[in-house]
Each structure stands twice: as C-alpha cells, then as structure tokens.
Design an enzyme around this catalytic site. Structure first.
Site, PDB file in Angstrom:
ATOM      1  N   HIS A  39       0.832  -1.206   0.000  1.00 18.08           N
ATOM      2  CA  HIS A  39       0.000   0.000   0.000  1.00 18.08           C
ATOM      3  C   HIS A  39       0.859   1.245   0.000  1.00 18.08           C
ATOM      4  CE1 HIS A  39      -4.055   1.744   0.675  1.00 18.08           C
ATOM      5  NE2 HIS A  39      -3.367   2.737   1.206  1.00 18.08           N
ATOM      6  N   ASP A  41       0.340   5.523  -1.158  1.00 19.01           N
ATOM      7  CA  ASP A  41      -0.692   6.497  -1.523  1.00 19.01           C
ATOM      8  C   ASP A  41      -0.203   7.612  -2.425  1.00 19.01           C
ATOM      9  OD1 ASP A  41      -3.429   6.037  -0.377  1.00 19.01           O
ATOM     10  OD2 ASP A  41      -2.269   5.730   1.445  1.00 19.01           O
ATOM     11  N   GLU A 150      -9.108   1.563  -2.496  1.00 20.16           N
ATOM     12  CA  GLU A 150      -9.194   1.609  -1.036  1.00 20.16           C
ATOM     13  C   GLU A 150     -10.588   2.047  -0.619  1.00 20.16           C
ATOM     14  OE1 GLU A 150      -6.533   2.945   2.798  1.00 20.16           O
ATOM     15  OE2 GLU A 150      -6.300   4.067   0.934  1.00 20.16           O
ATOM     16  N   HIS A 177     -13.363   1.819   3.746  1.00 18.43           N
ATOM     17  CA  HIS A 177     -12.335   2.696   4.298  1.00 18.43           C
ATOM     18  C   HIS A 177     -12.817   3.082   5.703  1.00 18.43           C
ATOM     19  CE1 HIS A 177      -9.692   6.337   4.651  1.00 18.43           C
ATOM     20  NE2 HIS A 177      -8.827   5.396   4.314  1.00 18.43           N
ATOM     21  N   HIS A 218      -8.990  -1.981   7.329  1.00 19.26           N
ATOM     22  CA  HIS A 218     -10.048  -0.978   7.558  1.00 19.26           C
ATOM     23  C   HIS A 218     -11.383  -1.576   7.968  1.00 19.26           C
ATOM     24  CE1 HIS A 218      -8.249   2.914   6.674  1.00 19.26           C
ATOM     25  NE2 HIS A 218      -7.624   2.386   5.646  1.00 19.26           N
ATOM     26  N   HIS A 239      -2.407  -3.076   4.686  1.00 15.64           N
ATOM     27  CA  HIS A 239      -1.632  -2.212   5.578  1.00 15.64           C
ATOM     28  C   HIS A 239      -2.289  -2.194   6.956  1.00 15.64           C
ATOM     29  CE1 HIS A 239      -4.742   0.290   3.837  1.00 15.64           C
ATOM     30  NE2 HIS A 239      -4.383   1.392   4.480  1.00 15.64           N
ATOM     31  N   ASP A 347       2.278   2.043   3.820  1.00 17.38           N
ATOM     32  CA  ASP A 347       1.355   3.184   3.834  1.00 17.38           C
ATOM     33  C   ASP A 347       2.081   4.509   3.640  1.00 17.38           C
ATOM     34  OD1 ASP A 347      -1.138   4.339   3.795  1.00 17.38           O
ATOM     35  OD2 ASP A 347      -1.426   4.332   5.961  1.00 17.38           O
TER      36      ASP A 347
END
Length: 417
Positions: A39, A41, A150, A177, A218, A239, A347
């Site tokens: 993961h 971003d 995500e 999420h 999540h 993650h 992350d």
C-alpha cells in the site's frame, strides 16, 4: 609447522563457513526477493498536491515537494531503488466522504493518473496486472506497478462497476475505508450491518470469480470473519498491524490472525505510528479528548483553543514509534499465524510521518536488518518481502481460473443494496 598442500586443502574444506552479518542476510534476501509493498498512496498525493496535472511532475526525485503546511513526499523512483522495492500496489484511494457516484468517477480518475505516471517512466516502472507481469518487470529491473482500490464506496454498490474497475486494472479492493457502507462495516465507524450483508458476501464471491484480491484492512472484526467465511481465495490486509500489541480498531486481532494459515492469506504489516505504538495510540486519544474539552470550554473562540492546544502539545510530546516496534508486530504475527502469513504494507504517502529510521521508501533495508538481528533467516525474509505476496497473487489467479464457467453475479440495475 608448515602444512603440505594436500593437507592444507583438506583443512580449508573442513573449515566452517564465515557467518553472515545481519546486514549481509538482509541484503541477500532483498537482492533475491525485493520488497512487494501492499500500500502506497502516491496517487492521492498527485490529486491533492497537483490536481492530477503531472505532465511537469518529476517522480525521479520528490524531495523538493514540501510546503509550509506539509512535508515532502515519501516516494520517488530514486528512493524506491535504494529501498529495494521490486513491486508496489499503488492505492487509487478517494475520500470515503464522497457520494458513491462521485467516488466512482474520482476512482476512475485516480486509475488514470496512476497509469499515466507509470507510462511516463517506462525505464523504471511497469504496469503489472498478473503475477507473471510482476516477474517480467523484476527481470527487467523495473518496479512492477499494480493498483488497489481503497474502499468499497469506489464501486457505488454495483457489481458491474466492480467488474469494470478490474478491467481497468484494479487488482485489490479494500472492502471499506473509514466509514461503514450499506453492505459492509468499517472498523472506525458505527456498525450498520453486523459485518457483511448478503450483497456484501456476493461482492466477496464476485471478487474471487474475477481474480480481484479481497483486502480486509479498515474493516470491522465481524466483517473480517464474515469475509473469511465466504472467500475461496486468500485475502490480504494491505496495511495493518497486530491488535494484541496496539489496540487500534484498524489492527488485526489474534482470532483473525489464527485463521490466516487455513485461508492462505497475509497481513502486510504497516508503519503507521499510531498503529504500532500503544503509547502513541493513547496519546492520540488523549489529544482528541483535550481538543473536545477546549472546544466546549471556549466555544466560538478558535484562537483561544489553538493557543491552549499549543500549550498541551508542548507539555505532552508525541511518543515515538520505532523500527523495533515494527519488528515486534512482525514477531507477533509470526508467533500466531506463522512466517507464511506476513508481508509489508508501509502506507507511505498516506501518513504524515513514519517511525524514525523508516522515514520513506528508501528505508526498508533497515527493517530487514533488524529482523535478521532477531534471527530471521534469508528464506524467512524473502517470504515476507515478496514470496508470500506472490503466492497469494497466484492463488487468487488460480481461483479465478477455476471459476471461469461461473456466470457473473447479477442484481437488478439501479436498485439500492
């Protein structure tokens, strides 16, 4: 006494091999199996910082992207190379607060910008849609670049949209999420469904049928168990870390970890400080409580609230997380679920900062050296750097191949889920 040549040769053969240092073990492991991170971003950074206008964006070196209000990006091609990253799931995240129809559009835009970024650097990055694609990219010395959605808000409660996201290249979907959906509960929101609804379970089945990985980071604990009851392919936590060491709801409890070996899935341990350090988690909660108290005491006086929060911050520094704590979470997962159940999901660029020593994507070797010092073998390190994720990807592809004759799951168009 001088040894004759034959005796000298025998003595050399019998001499024990020199033990490798932790640095050498880690280096050998990452040379054989570079990191496949679950993961990153960068795509939402491109949206937030540049409005997805990247024709003049330099991804070779992003060290100069810091501003007065935010730090520099954690990721660029130079640092990916230094960090021994061989494959990366780029998160095509969009805010969970968006209406579903807008979330669908924004996710398509994030897929588009990610593909455009990869295409701009053909010598260094390669779009990967299959495990074979990953192996080809590795052989060519490129970072194999996959995409993961995500949050299930990105499909607008539609299996048709899910299938089209897969067709555009998304290879995993994090089921929720930060907010619960009409069909799946998040770990950080009020539950609406006691886990997964029947439609939510059909989402799991359709993901298995088309070959999209089910990502349970999540989601609520009940959603985790419901998904594991339904799926026929390995799951991932792209993650997350261990709840036994840090009680954050985003982390994975032991009861779920114990189910991973039977499922074949993996938890990709993350570097988020608030998920690693229990002291940092408590600090975050105390700070939020203090902010709520001051907001109530000084209503309509934001300057007063800010001044008093500044005083609180100065008197209560954030406890630091560390490489050692990250390794502690990996140790715990190994003790509960085994070495075959571990991966890495940093992350980066989804958090404002990472633990000291793990500041950006160049630092993965430091974690692997710490694990080698704890007795992890080269084989162990290769498993958690890449080989476990490769096995999961191939298993998901094999499951999809076995379900080719199954028709798509259908729901009436336009009806609420």
């Amino acid at each position: 006494m001088r040894l004759i040549p034959a005796l000298l040769a025998t003595a050399m053969i019998a001499a024990p091999a020199m033990a490798q240092s932790p640095e050498e073990v880690a280096e050998a492991a990452l040379e054989a199996a570079p990191v496949w991170d679950g993961h990153n971003d960068v795509p939402i950074q491109l949206r937030g910082r540049f409005g997805n206008q990247i024709n003049d964006f330099d991804f070779m070196n992003t060290m100069d992207t810091g501003t007065e209000t935010r730090g520099a990006m954690h990721t660029d091609i130079i640092r990916l190379q230094v960090g021994k990253v061989g494959a990366q799931f780029w998160s095509v995240y969009v805010s969970a607060s968006l209406e579903e129809s807008k979330a669908v559009q924004a996710t398509v835009e994030q897929i588009d910008v990610t593909k455009r970024l990869i295409a701009r650097y053909p010598e260094d990055l390669a779009l990967a849609l299959t495990a074979d694609d990953v192996e080809r990219a590795l052989a060519e010395g490129k970072v194999a670049s996959m995409m993961g959605m995500e949050g299930g808000h990105s499909i607008g409660s539609s299996l048709a949209v899910l299938r089209q996201m897969y067709a555009m290249g998304a290879r995993y979907m994090t089921i929720t999420h930060s907010k619960s959906l009409s069909w799946a509960d998040s770990s950080t929101d009020e539950p609406k469904n006691n886990g997964l609804t029947e439609f939510g379970k059909d989402v799991m089945r359709e993901m298995n049928r088309i070959g999209m990985l089910v990502d349970l980071s999540h989601v609520s604990e009940k959603t985790m168990h419901d998904a594991l009851d339904v799926v026929t392919a390995p799951v991932i936590f792209s993650h997350s870390s261990a709840r036994a060491l840090n009680g954050h709801a985003r982390n994975v409890p032991d009861g779920v970890l114990r189910r991973l070996p039977e499922n074949g899935g993996i938890i990709m341990v993350t570097f988020v400080p608030g998920f690693l350090s229990e002291e940092a988690r408590v600090w975050n909660a105390n700070r939020a409580g203090e902010r709520a108290r001051l907001d109530a005491l000084w209503q309509g006086q934001p300057d007063e609230v800010k001044a008093r929060m500044d005083e609180w911050d100065a008197a209560n520094p954030l406890p630091q997380s560390s490489i050692a704590q990250t390794a502690d979470h990996i140790d715990h997962v190994r003790a509960v679920a085994g070495i075959d159940s571990i991966g890495i999901g940093g992350d980066y660029d989804g958090i404002p900062f990472a633990p000291p020593g793990l500041e950006d994507v160049s630092t993965y070797p430091a974690l692997f050296e710490e694990l080698a010092r704890r007795g992890y073998s080269q084989e162990d390190l290769e498993k958690l750097s890449m080989r476990n994720m490769m096995r999961v990807m191939r298993a998901a592809e094999a499951t999809a191949a076995s379900m080719q004759r199954n028709p798509p799951i259908e729901y009436p168009a336009g009806e609420p889920r």
